[in-house]
Write a protein that holds these residues in place. Structure first.
Motif, PDB file in Angstrom:
ATOM      1  N   ALA A 203       0.852  -1.191   0.000  1.00 62.41           N
ATOM      2  CA  ALA A 203       0.000   0.000   0.000  1.00 62.41           C
ATOM      3  C   ALA A 203       0.885   1.237   0.000  1.00 62.41           C
ATOM      4  CB  ALA A 203      -0.919   0.004   1.217  1.00 62.41           C
ATOM      5  N   TYR A 204       0.366   2.327  -0.562  1.00 67.18           N
ATOM      6  CA  TYR A 204       1.091   3.591  -0.534  1.00 67.18           C
ATOM      7  C   TYR A 204       1.093   4.150   0.882  1.00 67.18           C
ATOM      8  CZ  TYR A 204       1.291   3.869  -5.630  1.00 67.18           C
ATOM      9  OH  TYR A 204       1.570   3.638  -6.952  1.00 67.18           O
ATOM     10  N   GLY A 205       2.189   4.807   1.217  1.00 68.16           N
ATOM     11  CA  GLY A 205       2.289   5.478   2.502  1.00 68.16           C
ATOM     12  C   GLY A 205       1.740   6.887   2.404  1.00 68.16           C
ATOM     13  N   ALA A 206       2.233   7.768   3.264  1.00 71.57           N
ATOM     14  CA  ALA A 206       1.746   9.145   3.300  1.00 71.57           C
ATOM     15  C   ALA A 206       2.169   9.888   2.035  1.00 71.57           C
ATOM     16  CB  ALA A 206       2.283   9.865   4.533  1.00 71.57           C
ATOM     17  N   VAL A 207       1.247  10.641   1.454  1.00 76.14           N
ATOM     18  CA  VAL A 207       1.520  11.433   0.255  1.00 76.14           C
ATOM     19  C   VAL A 207       2.013  12.809   0.679  1.00 76.14           C
ATOM     20  CG1 VAL A 207       0.562  12.380  -1.865  1.00 76.14           C
ATOM     21  CG2 VAL A 207      -0.300  10.206  -0.971  1.00 76.14           C
ATOM     22  N   PRO A 208       3.169  13.259   0.190  1.00 73.84           N
ATOM     23  CA  PRO A 208       3.636  14.605   0.537  1.00 73.84           C
ATOM     24  C   PRO A 208       2.607  15.652   0.126  1.00 73.84           C
ATOM     25  CG  PRO A 208       5.392  13.339  -0.524  1.00 73.84           C
ATOM     26  CD  PRO A 208       4.131  12.535  -0.661  1.00 73.84           C
ATOM     27  N   THR A 213      -4.974  17.960  -5.039  1.00 71.53           N
ATOM     28  CA  THR A 213      -5.905  17.192  -4.209  1.00 71.53           C
ATOM     29  C   THR A 213      -5.546  15.715  -4.318  1.00 71.53           C
ATOM     30  OG1 THR A 213      -7.655  18.812  -4.589  1.00 71.53           O
ATOM     31  CG2 THR A 213      -8.330  16.627  -3.829  1.00 71.53           C
ATOM     32  N   ILE A 214      -5.568  15.019  -3.186  1.00 73.84           N
ATOM     33  CA  ILE A 214      -5.177  13.609  -3.133  1.00 73.84           C
ATOM     34  C   ILE A 214      -6.432  12.756  -3.035  1.00 73.84           C
ATOM     35  CG2 ILE A 214      -3.849  11.883  -1.861  1.00 73.84           C
ATOM     36  CD1 ILE A 214      -2.282  14.303  -0.651  1.00 73.84           C
ATOM     37  N   VAL A 215      -6.569  11.776  -3.938  1.00 72.66           N
ATOM     38  CA  VAL A 215      -7.705  10.848  -3.925  1.00 72.66           C
ATOM     39  C   VAL A 215      -7.147   9.427  -3.873  1.00 72.66           C
ATOM     40  CG1 VAL A 215      -9.751  10.029  -5.121  1.00 72.66           C
ATOM     41  CG2 VAL A 215      -9.116  12.455  -5.258  1.00 72.66           C
ATOM     42  N   ARG A 216      -7.444   8.696  -2.785  1.00 72.83           N
ATOM     43  CA  ARG A 216      -7.055   7.289  -2.674  1.00 72.83           C
ATOM     44  C   ARG A 216      -8.196   6.430  -3.212  1.00 72.83           C
ATOM     45  NH1 ARG A 216      -2.564   6.023   0.467  1.00 72.83           N
ATOM     46  NH2 ARG A 216      -1.643   7.826   1.557  1.00 72.83           N
ATOM     47  N   ASN A 217      -7.904   5.693  -4.249  1.00 73.40           N
ATOM     48  CA  ASN A 217      -8.927   4.894  -4.918  1.00 73.40           C
ATOM     49  C   ASN A 217      -9.054   3.519  -4.265  1.00 73.40           C
ATOM     50  OD1 ASN A 217      -9.227   7.011  -6.894  1.00 73.40           O
ATOM     51  ND2 ASN A 217      -7.287   6.286  -7.769  1.00 73.40           N
ATOM     52  N   LEU A 218     -10.217   2.889  -4.485  1.00 73.54           N
ATOM     53  CA  LEU A 218     -10.503   1.599  -3.857  1.00 73.54           C
ATOM     54  C   LEU A 218      -9.544   0.507  -4.307  1.00 73.54           C
ATOM     55  CD1 LEU A 218     -14.423   1.573  -3.943  1.00 73.54           C
ATOM     56  CD2 LEU A 218     -12.924   2.054  -2.003  1.00 73.54           C
ATOM     57  N   ASP A 219      -8.993   0.607  -5.514  1.00 72.33           N
ATOM     58  CA  ASP A 219      -8.097  -0.434  -6.013  1.00 72.33           C
ATOM     59  C   ASP A 219      -6.662  -0.248  -5.518  1.00 72.33           C
ATOM     60  OD1 ASP A 219      -7.354   1.796  -7.401  1.00 72.33           O
ATOM     61  OD2 ASP A 219      -7.470   0.877  -9.396  1.00 72.33           O
ATOM     62  N   GLY A 220      -6.443   0.742  -4.645  1.00 69.91           N
ATOM     63  CA  GLY A 220      -5.105   0.964  -4.113  1.00 69.91           C
ATOM     64  C   GLY A 220      -4.318   2.019  -4.851  1.00 69.91           C
ATOM     65  N   THR A 236      -0.343  18.170 -17.850  1.00 71.10           N
ATOM     66  CA  THR A 236      -1.560  17.515 -17.373  1.00 71.10           C
ATOM     67  C   THR A 236      -1.947  18.081 -16.030  1.00 71.10           C
ATOM     68  OG1 THR A 236      -0.344  15.755 -16.255  1.00 71.10           O
ATOM     69  CG2 THR A 236      -0.913  15.394 -18.572  1.00 71.10           C
ATOM     70  N   ASP A 237      -3.249  18.058 -15.738  1.00 74.97           N
ATOM     71  CA  ASP A 237      -3.707  18.526 -14.446  1.00 74.97           C
ATOM     72  C   ASP A 237      -4.124  17.364 -13.551  1.00 74.97           C
ATOM     73  OD1 ASP A 237      -6.027  17.656 -15.609  1.00 74.97           O
ATOM     74  OD2 ASP A 237      -6.919  19.632 -15.825  1.00 74.97           O
ATOM     75  N   GLU A 238      -3.893  16.156 -14.000  1.00 76.65           N
ATOM     76  CA  GLU A 238      -4.241  14.983 -13.200  1.00 76.65           C
ATOM     77  C   GLU A 238      -3.203  13.892 -13.435  1.00 76.65           C
ATOM     78  OE1 GLU A 238      -8.458  13.735 -12.677  1.00 76.65           O
ATOM     79  OE2 GLU A 238      -7.799  11.868 -13.631  1.00 76.65           O
ATOM     80  N   ASN A 239      -2.808  13.224 -12.380  1.00 70.62           N
ATOM     81  CA  ASN A 239      -1.835  12.139 -12.502  1.00 70.62           C
ATOM     82  C   ASN A 239      -2.260  10.979 -11.607  1.00 70.62           C
ATOM     83  OD1 ASN A 239       1.008  11.352 -13.533  1.00 70.62           O
ATOM     84  ND2 ASN A 239       1.057  10.833 -11.369  1.00 70.62           N
ATOM     85  N   VAL A 240      -2.200   9.768 -12.170  1.00 71.32           N
ATOM     86  CA  VAL A 240      -2.632   8.563 -11.443  1.00 71.32           C
ATOM     87  C   VAL A 240      -1.409   7.696 -11.146  1.00 71.32           C
ATOM     88  CG1 VAL A 240      -4.034   6.474 -11.496  1.00 71.32           C
ATOM     89  CG2 VAL A 240      -4.916   8.603 -12.492  1.00 71.32           C
ATOM     90  N   TYR A 241      -1.245   7.352  -9.882  1.00 73.47           N
ATOM     91  CA  TYR A 241      -0.230   6.380  -9.464  1.00 73.47           C
ATOM     92  C   TYR A 241      -0.913   5.002  -9.407  1.00 73.47           C
ATOM     93  CZ  TYR A 241       2.595  10.368  -7.911  1.00 73.47           C
ATOM     94  OH  TYR A 241       3.324  11.531  -7.837  1.00 73.47           O
ATOM     95  N   PRO A 242      -0.505   4.067 -10.244  1.00 68.93           N
ATOM     96  CA  PRO A 242      -1.184   2.761 -10.236  1.00 68.93           C
ATOM     97  C   PRO A 242      -0.987   2.047  -8.909  1.00 68.93           C
ATOM     98  CG  PRO A 242       0.824   2.666 -11.536  1.00 68.93           C
ATOM     99  CD  PRO A 242       0.624   4.104 -11.188  1.00 68.93           C
ATOM    100  N   ALA A 243      -1.896   1.135  -8.617  1.00 68.26           N
ATOM    101  CA  ALA A 243      -1.800   0.365  -7.374  1.00 68.26           C
ATOM    102  C   ALA A 243      -0.454  -0.344  -7.313  1.00 68.26           C
ATOM    103  CB  ALA A 243      -2.937  -0.650  -7.296  1.00 68.26           C
ATOM    104  N   PRO A 244       0.242  -0.289  -6.177  1.00 63.67           N
ATOM    105  CA  PRO A 244       1.561  -0.924  -6.087  1.00 63.67           C
ATOM    106  C   PRO A 244       1.464  -2.436  -6.214  1.00 63.67           C
ATOM    107  CG  PRO A 244       0.830  -0.204  -3.921  1.00 63.67           C
ATOM    108  CD  PRO A 244      -0.159   0.336  -4.903  1.00 63.67           C
ATOM    109  N   THR A 245       2.504  -3.025  -6.776  1.00 64.90           N
ATOM    110  CA  THR A 245       2.555  -4.480  -6.935  1.00 64.90           C
ATOM    111  C   THR A 245       3.119  -5.115  -5.677  1.00 64.90           C
ATOM    112  OG1 THR A 245       2.884  -4.248  -9.317  1.00 64.90           O
ATOM    113  CG2 THR A 245       3.481  -6.365  -8.324  1.00 64.90           C
ATOM    114  N   ASP A 246       2.403  -6.062  -5.114  1.00 73.85           N
ATOM    115  CA  ASP A 246       2.867  -6.730  -3.896  1.00 73.85           C
ATOM    116  C   ASP A 246       3.942  -7.753  -4.246  1.00 73.85           C
ATOM    117  OD1 ASP A 246       2.858  -8.661  -1.547  1.00 73.85           O
ATOM    118  OD2 ASP A 246       1.423  -7.172  -0.861  1.00 73.85           O
TER     119      ASP A 246
END
Length: 602
Positions: A203-208, A213-220, A236-246
């Motif tokens: 899981a992602y830790g704390a976002v600096p 605006t920070i949005v945590r999505n249900l898929d991680g 771009t005005d929006e950037n998505v960090y994909p769910a981390p790979t376990d």
């Protein structure tokens, strides 16, 4: 020979003439001759071509590349130039450069007017799109939240406008192009990923924090949306960090001990059995054959694996004495503080013995009353209290005598530093007291000589009060051994070297330190004392005395002490030696060769 000299002199002369004449050519050009090229003091900036349509041409113009449109919060077809950022925002380099370029171009006609400010106006929901450019007074800009001299800087109206520069000359609204209106660029932060051992828990830790605006999505995954007036790199005005790979790294299980399980095997056939299994981090399974299997809980394991099995017990086959009654138990009773001494014997029911903590069939076994009584056997027939003799009741063994250990004493030079060393371990408890003394308390069942259960080492009396020598930590005392001598365990040579010499050979300050160099072995012993020289040091410091012959290539740099009991060196000089005559002969032979050579060339 003359020709050779001529060949050498002529080129040299030509080179000198060239060196003297050539600077005059650089001075021949004067401004009056028209030969001087005037220096370009500034690069002219061509006027911006008016766009045929209101849309901004994405292709760069020849005069300078247009700044890239910054990202927009909403995906719209028209290009968005974002509104002004908050105070102190870092606008994109392209926007900064373009504003600077406009100011330079205008400066050719007139100087900036520090009383008027050029402002980009936006339309639509902030950040919106640039719509027109206005010129306002400095006071009006300050009233709108602008910080004087900040370009680009916030002009806080309903559309988050942006002040981009001072006005130049009699500049009018609309003289500036909309393409100069900037967006602030917000760097994408690095978000840490937490992935402890175990499956599916990354899981992602704390976002600096930042201008988004920070949005945590249900898929991680995490979505960052740029605040009004900001955009991310790339426009771009929006950037998505994909769910981390376990990584699904398995956790190392916690090692747990298999407990001791009591067992009983009273007289009689086929009656051996385990007692109660202590509770723990495992599940207990009683098997049909009488064995027991423990299965460790998830995350735990035994030394022999995730399960541990107690094998089925084998009955001892002891035949019960005639008339033995397995419903009654013979118990030894004691008086005095536990363990006390046997006082009398009672016979109780099996149920009473079990209520007192006795394990069925365990003889001798604990009968936990106030005197720590002991169950010793089943009753026989109609046995009554007192039928058993007290001598058959178990008693505590006589305590064993143990020696008081020797404890080393450390008393180096100077005062106030005497102390005990480490106390050897034994059948006693060690207590280091604050006053420097040490107390030993014997374990139960043990005593020191004289039946003492305690022994104390008194506070030490300082004996070595000699002042410590002053250490010179820039010089080091060494022992050096020629390789042949070292193999014979002879006494080495005492040497004192500068610390830098040892550091060059890898010395890191720990003694002793040994290395090889120049056909010899070198051992660093300690730092030298202040003013100490090698001749003052006893040779026995460097090994076992013996004879050694001098070996070639073993000369020792630095201050050198003597080799004790070394073999006599060969006579190679002096009045009766051979080196002086040999040297004189070599000098005479050389003189003869010189005279012969002169006759040849005469």
């Amino acid at each position: 020979m003359r020709g050779g000299r001529f060949a050498l002199v002529v080129p040299t002369a030509l080179l000198a003439i060239t060196a003297m004449v050539s600077p005059s050519f650089a001075d021949d050009v004067t401004p009056g001759d028209g030969g001087e090229t005037p220096a370009v003091t500034e690069t002219p900036v061509p006027s911006a071509e008016p766009d045929p349509t209101p849309e901004v041409d994405p292709a760069p113009e020849a005069e300078a590349p247009e700044p890239k449109s910054e990202p927009k919060p909403d995906a719209k077809s028209e290009p968005k130039a974002a509104p002004a950022p908050t105070a102190g925002a870092a606008f994109s380099d392209a926007a900064q450069a373009k504003v600077s370029l406009r100011v330079q171009a205008a400066a050719k006609d007139d100087e900036p007017d520090n009383k008027k400010v050029v402002v980009c106006k936006y339309v639509g929901t902030p950040p919106g799109v640039p719509h027109h450019v206005i010129v306002v007074s400095k006071n009006a800009a300050l009233a709108a939240g602008w910080t004087e001299g900040q370009f680009p800087g916030p002009f806080a109206d309903a559309h988050d406008s942006v002040a981009i520069r001072w006005a130049v000359g009699n500049e009018q609204p609309g003289d500036e192009e909309l393409g100069s209106c900037p967006l602030a660029e917000e760097a994408l932060p690095e978000i840490p990923v937490n992935d402890p051992c175990g499956p599916d828990n990354a899981a992602y830790g704390a976002v600096p924090t930042g201008n988004y605006t920070i949005v945590r999505n249900l898929d991680g995954s995490i979505t960052l949306k740029a605040d009004p007036g900001y955009e991310f790199p790339g426009g771009t005005d929006e950037n998505v960090y994909p769910a981390p790979t376990d990584e699904n790294v398995p956790c190392e299980p916690v090692l747990i001990d298999a407990p001791t399980v009591p067992s009983s095997d009273p007289c009689g056939p086929d009656n051996v059995a385990y007692g109660e299994v202590p509770a723990g981090d495992y599940d207990v399974a009683l098997n049909d054959d009488g064995s027991i299997t423990l299965t460790a809980h998830e995350g735990s394991t035994f030394a022999d694996g995730p399960t541990h099995t107690y094998p089925a017990l084998v009955d001892n086959g002891v035949v019960c004495a005639e008339g033995e009654d397995e419903d009654k138990v013979v118990v030894c009773k004691y008086v005095g503080p536990p363990p006390g001494v046997p006082d009398h014997i009672i016979v109780v029911s099996k149920a009473s013995a079990l209520n007192q903590g006795w394990v069925e069939g365990q003889f001798p076994g604990p009968f936990a009353d106030a005197q720590d009584s002991v169950a010793i056997r089943w009753a026989i027939g109609n046995e009554q209290p007192g039928d058993e003799e007290l001598v058959n009741c178990p008693t505590e063994e006589e305590p064993s005598e143990i020696d008081v250990p020797e404890v080393p004493v450390n008393d180096p030079c100077d005062t106030g530093n005497a102390s005990y060393g480490e106390v050897p371990l034994g059948d006693y408890v060690i207590t280091y007291n604050q006053d420097g003394s040490i107390t030993l308390e014997a374990h139960e069942g043990f005593h020191f000589p004289g039946d003492a259960t305690m022994h104390t080492y008194p506070v030490l009396v300082e004996e070595n009060t000699e002042a410590c020598p002053v250490v010179d930590d820039t010089r080091v005392v060494l022992c050096t051994y020629p390789d042949v001598a070292r193999a014979s365990d002879v006494l080495g040579t005492v040497v004192i070297l500068d610390l830098a010499d040892l550091v060059a050979h890898g010395f890191a300050g720990l003694f002793p330190y040994e290395y090889s160099d120049a056909g010899a072995t070198w051992t660093a012993i300690r730092f030298a004392s202040e003013g100490e020289v090698a001749e003052d040091i006893e040779g026995v410091l460097c090994g076992v005395a013996g004879e050694v012959e001098e070996q070639p290539g073993t000369e020792v740099p630095g201050e050198v002490g003597g080799i004790v009991e070394a073999a006599e060196l060969p006579n190679t000089g002096g009045p009766s030696g051979f080196l002086v005559p040999l040297g004189a002969g070599l000098v005479l032979a050389g003189a003869a060769l010189v005279l012969a050579r002169r006759r040849e060339t005469a």
